[in-house]
Design a protein around this motif. Structure first.
Motif, PDB file in Angstrom:
ATOM      1  N   TYR A  82       0.818  -1.205   0.000  1.00 22.40           N
ATOM      2  CA  TYR A  82       0.000   0.000   0.000  1.00 22.40           C
ATOM      3  C   TYR A  82       0.856   1.262   0.000  1.00 22.40           C
ATOM      4  O   TYR A  82       1.897   1.331   0.647  1.00 22.40           O
ATOM      5  CB  TYR A  82      -0.943   0.002   1.208  1.00 22.40           C
ATOM      6  N   GLU A  83       0.382   2.243  -0.730  1.00 19.84           N
ATOM      7  CA  GLU A  83       1.063   3.524  -0.866  1.00 19.84           C
ATOM      8  C   GLU A  83       0.235   4.608  -0.182  1.00 19.84           C
ATOM      9  O   GLU A  83      -0.999   4.614  -0.283  1.00 19.84           O
ATOM     10  CB  GLU A  83       1.238   3.855  -2.351  1.00 19.84           C
ATOM     11  N   GLU A  84       0.914   5.516   0.514  1.00 22.45           N
ATOM     12  CA  GLU A  84       0.221   6.627   1.155  1.00 22.45           C
ATOM     13  C   GLU A  84       0.055   7.776   0.159  1.00 22.45           C
ATOM     14  O   GLU A  84       1.042   8.275  -0.384  1.00 22.45           O
ATOM     15  CB  GLU A  84       1.009   7.107   2.370  1.00 22.45           C
ATOM     16  N   VAL A  85      -1.181   8.181  -0.079  1.00 18.91           N
ATOM     17  CA  VAL A  85      -1.454   9.299  -0.976  1.00 18.91           C
ATOM     18  C   VAL A  85      -2.489  10.209  -0.327  1.00 18.91           C
ATOM     19  O   VAL A  85      -3.288   9.767   0.512  1.00 18.91           O
ATOM     20  CB  VAL A  85      -1.972   8.838  -2.362  1.00 18.91           C
ATOM     21  N   THR A  86      -2.473  11.477  -0.687  1.00 21.37           N
ATOM     22  CA  THR A  86      -3.471  12.427  -0.197  1.00 21.37           C
ATOM     23  C   THR A  86      -4.195  13.065  -1.370  1.00 21.37           C
ATOM     24  O   THR A  86      -3.626  13.224  -2.463  1.00 21.37           O
ATOM     25  CB  THR A  86      -2.834  13.538   0.656  1.00 21.37           C
ATOM     26  N   HIS A  87      -5.444  13.419  -1.144  1.00 24.04           N
ATOM     27  CA  HIS A  87      -6.241  14.135  -2.133  1.00 24.04           C
ATOM     28  C   HIS A  87      -6.976  15.269  -1.427  1.00 24.04           C
ATOM     29  O   HIS A  87      -7.381  15.129  -0.266  1.00 24.04           O
ATOM     30  CB  HIS A  87      -7.235  13.201  -2.824  1.00 24.04           C
ATOM     31  N   GLU A  88      -7.146  16.361  -2.134  1.00 22.52           N
ATOM     32  CA  GLU A  88      -7.798  17.542  -1.577  1.00 22.52           C
ATOM     33  C   GLU A  88      -8.989  17.932  -2.444  1.00 22.52           C
ATOM     34  O   GLU A  88      -8.982  17.703  -3.653  1.00 22.52           O
ATOM     35  CB  GLU A  88      -6.801  18.702  -1.496  1.00 22.52           C
ATOM     36  N   GLY A  89     -10.001  18.527  -1.825  1.00 21.52           N
ATOM     37  CA  GLY A  89     -11.165  18.917  -2.595  1.00 21.52           C
ATOM     38  C   GLY A  89     -12.167  19.687  -1.761  1.00 21.52           C
ATOM     39  O   GLY A  89     -11.869  20.140  -0.648  1.00 21.52           O
ATOM     40  N   TYR A  90     -13.362  19.803  -2.332  1.00 20.97           N
ATOM     41  CA  TYR A  90     -14.417  20.575  -1.687  1.00 20.97           C
ATOM     42  C   TYR A  90     -15.743  19.819  -1.726  1.00 20.97           C
ATOM     43  O   TYR A  90     -16.035  19.095  -2.677  1.00 20.97           O
ATOM     44  CB  TYR A  90     -14.617  21.927  -2.394  1.00 20.97           C
ATOM     45  N   ALA A  91     -16.528  20.035  -0.690  1.00 19.39           N
ATOM     46  CA  ALA A  91     -17.913  19.590  -0.629  1.00 19.39           C
ATOM     47  C   ALA A  91     -18.799  20.833  -0.743  1.00 19.39           C
ATOM     48  O   ALA A  91     -18.293  21.963  -0.709  1.00 19.39           O
ATOM     49  CB  ALA A  91     -18.171  18.852   0.682  1.00 19.39           C
ATOM     50  N   PRO A  92     -20.120  20.672  -0.908  1.00 21.06           N
ATOM     51  CA  PRO A  92     -21.002  21.838  -0.980  1.00 21.06           C
ATOM     52  C   PRO A  92     -20.843  22.773   0.210  1.00 21.06           C
ATOM     53  O   PRO A  92     -20.477  22.364   1.314  1.00 21.06           O
ATOM     54  CB  PRO A  92     -22.404  21.203  -1.001  1.00 21.06           C
ATOM     55  N   GLY A  93     -21.110  24.052  -0.011  1.00 26.62           N
ATOM     56  CA  GLY A  93     -21.027  25.044   1.042  1.00 26.62           C
ATOM     57  C   GLY A  93     -19.621  25.516   1.328  1.00 26.62           C
ATOM     58  O   GLY A  93     -19.378  26.203   2.325  1.00 26.62           O
ATOM     59  N   GLY A  94     -18.671  25.145   0.469  1.00 27.00           N
ATOM     60  CA  GLY A  94     -17.289  25.569   0.671  1.00 27.00           C
ATOM     61  C   GLY A  94     -16.526  24.748   1.682  1.00 27.00           C
ATOM     62  O   GLY A  94     -15.448  25.137   2.123  1.00 27.00           O
ATOM     63  N   ALA A  95     -17.070  23.591   2.076  1.00 28.71           N
ATOM     64  CA  ALA A  95     -16.395  22.713   3.035  1.00 28.71           C
ATOM     65  C   ALA A  95     -15.160  22.097   2.385  1.00 28.71           C
ATOM     66  O   ALA A  95     -15.226  21.536   1.300  1.00 28.71           O
ATOM     67  CB  ALA A  95     -17.340  21.611   3.508  1.00 28.71           C
ATOM     68  N   ALA A  96     -14.020  22.210   3.054  1.00 25.83           N
ATOM     69  CA  ALA A  96     -12.766  21.669   2.528  1.00 25.83           C
ATOM     70  C   ALA A  96     -12.597  20.214   2.956  1.00 25.83           C
ATOM     71  O   ALA A  96     -13.009  19.816   4.045  1.00 25.83           O
ATOM     72  CB  ALA A  96     -11.582  22.496   3.026  1.00 25.83           C
ATOM     73  N   LEU A  97     -11.959  19.434   2.078  1.00 26.65           N
ATOM     74  CA  LEU A  97     -11.714  18.021   2.329  1.00 26.65           C
ATOM     75  C   LEU A  97     -10.235  17.719   2.140  1.00 26.65           C
ATOM     76  O   LEU A  97      -9.654  18.071   1.104  1.00 26.65           O
ATOM     77  CB  LEU A  97     -12.521  17.152   1.359  1.00 26.65           C
ATOM     78  N   TYR A  98      -9.634  17.079   3.116  1.00 26.80           N
ATOM     79  CA  TYR A  98      -8.253  16.617   3.003  1.00 26.80           C
ATOM     80  C   TYR A  98      -8.276  15.123   3.304  1.00 26.80           C
ATOM     81  O   TYR A  98      -8.527  14.714   4.442  1.00 26.80           O
ATOM     82  CB  TYR A  98      -7.348  17.360   3.982  1.00 26.80           C
ATOM     83  N   LEU A  99      -8.063  14.319   2.284  1.00 30.08           N
ATOM     84  CA  LEU A  99      -8.250  12.879   2.378  1.00 30.08           C
ATOM     85  C   LEU A  99      -6.909  12.165   2.423  1.00 30.08           C
ATOM     86  O   LEU A  99      -6.062  12.362   1.548  1.00 30.08           O
ATOM     87  CB  LEU A  99      -9.054  12.377   1.172  1.00 30.08           C
ATOM     88  N   GLU A 100      -6.715  11.342   3.444  1.00 35.26           N
ATOM     89  CA  GLU A 100      -5.505  10.546   3.581  1.00 35.26           C
ATOM     90  C   GLU A 100      -5.849   9.105   3.240  1.00 35.26           C
ATOM     91  O   GLU A 100      -6.726   8.500   3.859  1.00 35.26           O
ATOM     92  CB  GLU A 100      -4.962  10.670   5.002  1.00 35.26           C
ATOM     93  N   CYS A 101      -5.147   8.573   2.241  1.00 38.86           N
ATOM     94  CA  CYS A 101      -5.498   7.276   1.681  1.00 38.86           C
ATOM     95  C   CYS A 101      -4.333   6.301   1.747  1.00 38.86           C
ATOM     96  O   CYS A 101      -3.161   6.694   1.732  1.00 38.86           O
ATOM     97  CB  CYS A 101      -5.935   7.418   0.219  1.00 38.86           C
ATOM     98  N   LEU A 102      -4.663   5.024   1.807  1.00 36.61           N
ATOM     99  CA  LEU A 102      -3.709   3.932   1.661  1.00 36.61           C
ATOM    100  C   LEU A 102      -4.243   3.052   0.535  1.00 36.61           C
ATOM    101  O   LEU A 102      -5.325   2.479   0.664  1.00 36.61           O
ATOM    102  CB  LEU A 102      -3.583   3.127   2.952  1.00 36.61           C
ATOM    103  N   THR A 103      -3.491   2.953  -0.550  1.00 29.84           N
ATOM    104  CA  THR A 103      -4.000   2.255  -1.725  1.00 29.84           C
ATOM    105  C   THR A 103      -2.909   1.449  -2.409  1.00 29.84           C
ATOM    106  O   THR A 103      -1.736   1.808  -2.368  1.00 29.84           O
ATOM    107  CB  THR A 103      -4.603   3.261  -2.724  1.00 29.84           C
ATOM    108  N   ASP A 104      -3.320   0.365  -3.063  1.00 27.39           N
ATOM    109  CA  ASP A 104      -2.397  -0.410  -3.880  1.00 27.39           C
ATOM    110  C   ASP A 104      -2.524  -0.035  -5.351  1.00 27.39           C
ATOM    111  O   ASP A 104      -1.855  -0.622  -6.211  1.00 27.39           O
ATOM    112  CB  ASP A 104      -2.627  -1.914  -3.684  1.00 27.39           C
ATOM    113  N   ASN A 105      -3.376   0.966  -5.642  1.00 24.11           N
ATOM    114  CA  ASN A 105      -3.571   1.416  -7.012  1.00 24.11           C
ATOM    115  C   ASN A 105      -3.983   2.889  -7.000  1.00 24.11           C
ATOM    116  O   ASN A 105      -5.172   3.209  -7.067  1.00 24.11           O
ATOM    117  CB  ASN A 105      -4.641   0.562  -7.704  1.00 24.11           C
ATOM    118  N   PRO A 106      -3.019   3.811  -6.917  1.00 23.35           N
ATOM    119  CA  PRO A 106      -3.340   5.237  -6.798  1.00 23.35           C
ATOM    120  C   PRO A 106      -4.213   5.782  -7.923  1.00 23.35           C
ATOM    121  O   PRO A 106      -5.075   6.630  -7.674  1.00 23.35           O
ATOM    122  CB  PRO A 106      -1.954   5.904  -6.796  1.00 23.35           C
TER     123      PRO A 106
END
Length: 243
Positions: A82-106
């Motif tokens: 598994y590889e550690e990767v992060t993704h960033e984004g937004y939900a409705p209302g301007g809510a920020a998302l910072y996602l910490e992932c462990l994946t074998d297929n980024p």
């Protein structure tokens, strides 16, 4: 654990369902394996592994599952890497998302997260788009049913914690990232029964989202948390107004 008020409470409640489905054990196992791979399989000399094991035990993950995850991480057993990767984004209302992932297929994870957000009114952003809204902090959760508030507060401050908050039956102790393991060890040595502890991206400020938008944000947070590759969903949203 990272998040605010209503979302934090929902995450704790849904963990019971996750355990029944095996999803939570799978995520805990990935974290243990990566920690063992990066720092070795001896928790006495690997603080990240020690914390991952403690959290797994706190969720009643069977000992054989923990040991198997460690052996996968050290290469003594075959298994996905598994590889550690992060993704960033937004939900409705301007809510920020910072996602910490462990994946074998980024690439697969990226495509799936983009689709998940797009169909729910959110979107992925570029690297760095929301990271500046968060700080890496240690967070230690203590159940109010198992520990006295004054004793917990005294132990946290004595250990060098930055902040203490009582929130819906839990005491939340916040530490600097570099002090996390020392504070955690000191609190345990003082006899405080820690429910959960982790390093998370904690929002510097929160964004309140109400009504229908709050429901849409909650739908996104729940879907992200259910995704197999997402280890932590960090957000700056305050959903109290959505009650």
């Amino acid at each position: 654990m990272a998040g605010h008020s209503k979302w934090s409470k929902i995450k704790r409640q849904k963990a019971v369902t996750d355990k029944a489905k095996g999803k939570l054990f799978s995520k805990l196992g990935r974290e243990i394996a990566v920690a063992a791979r990066e720092g070795g399989g001896d928790p006495d000399f690997n603080p990240r592994l020690r914390t991952a094991i403690d959290n797994a035990k706190g969720q009643r993950m069977p000992t054989e599952n923990i040991e198997r995850a460690i052996r996968r991480g050290t290469g003594d057993l075959p298994g996905a890497s598994y590889e550690e990767v992060t993704h960033e984004g937004y939900a409705p209302g301007g809510a920020a998302l910072y996602l910490e992932c462990l994946t074998d297929n980024p690439r697969r994870t990226l495509a799936e997260l983009r689709h998940l957000l797009d169909k729910r009114g959110g979107n992925l952003g570029q690297s760095g788009s929301v990271a500046w809204l968060f700080e890496r902090k240690g967070q230690i959760l203590v159940s109010a049913d198992r520990s006295d508030e004054e004793a917990t507060l005294d132990a946290a401050l004595e250990a060098g914690a930055e902040d203490f908050e009582a929130d819906d039956g839990m005491y939340v102790v916040t530490t600097g990232a570099g002090d996390f393991h020392d504070v955690l060890a000191s609190m345990r040595a003082a006899g405080i029964a820690v429910t959960e502890a982790d390093l998370a991206m904690v929002a510097k400020n929160t964004v309140r989202v109400e009504g229908r938008e709050a429901e849409r944000v909650l739908d996104i947070l729940t879907a992200l948390d259910d995704h197999d590759d997402v280890l932590r969903v960090n957000t700056n949203v305050d959903l109290e107004a959505g009650d």
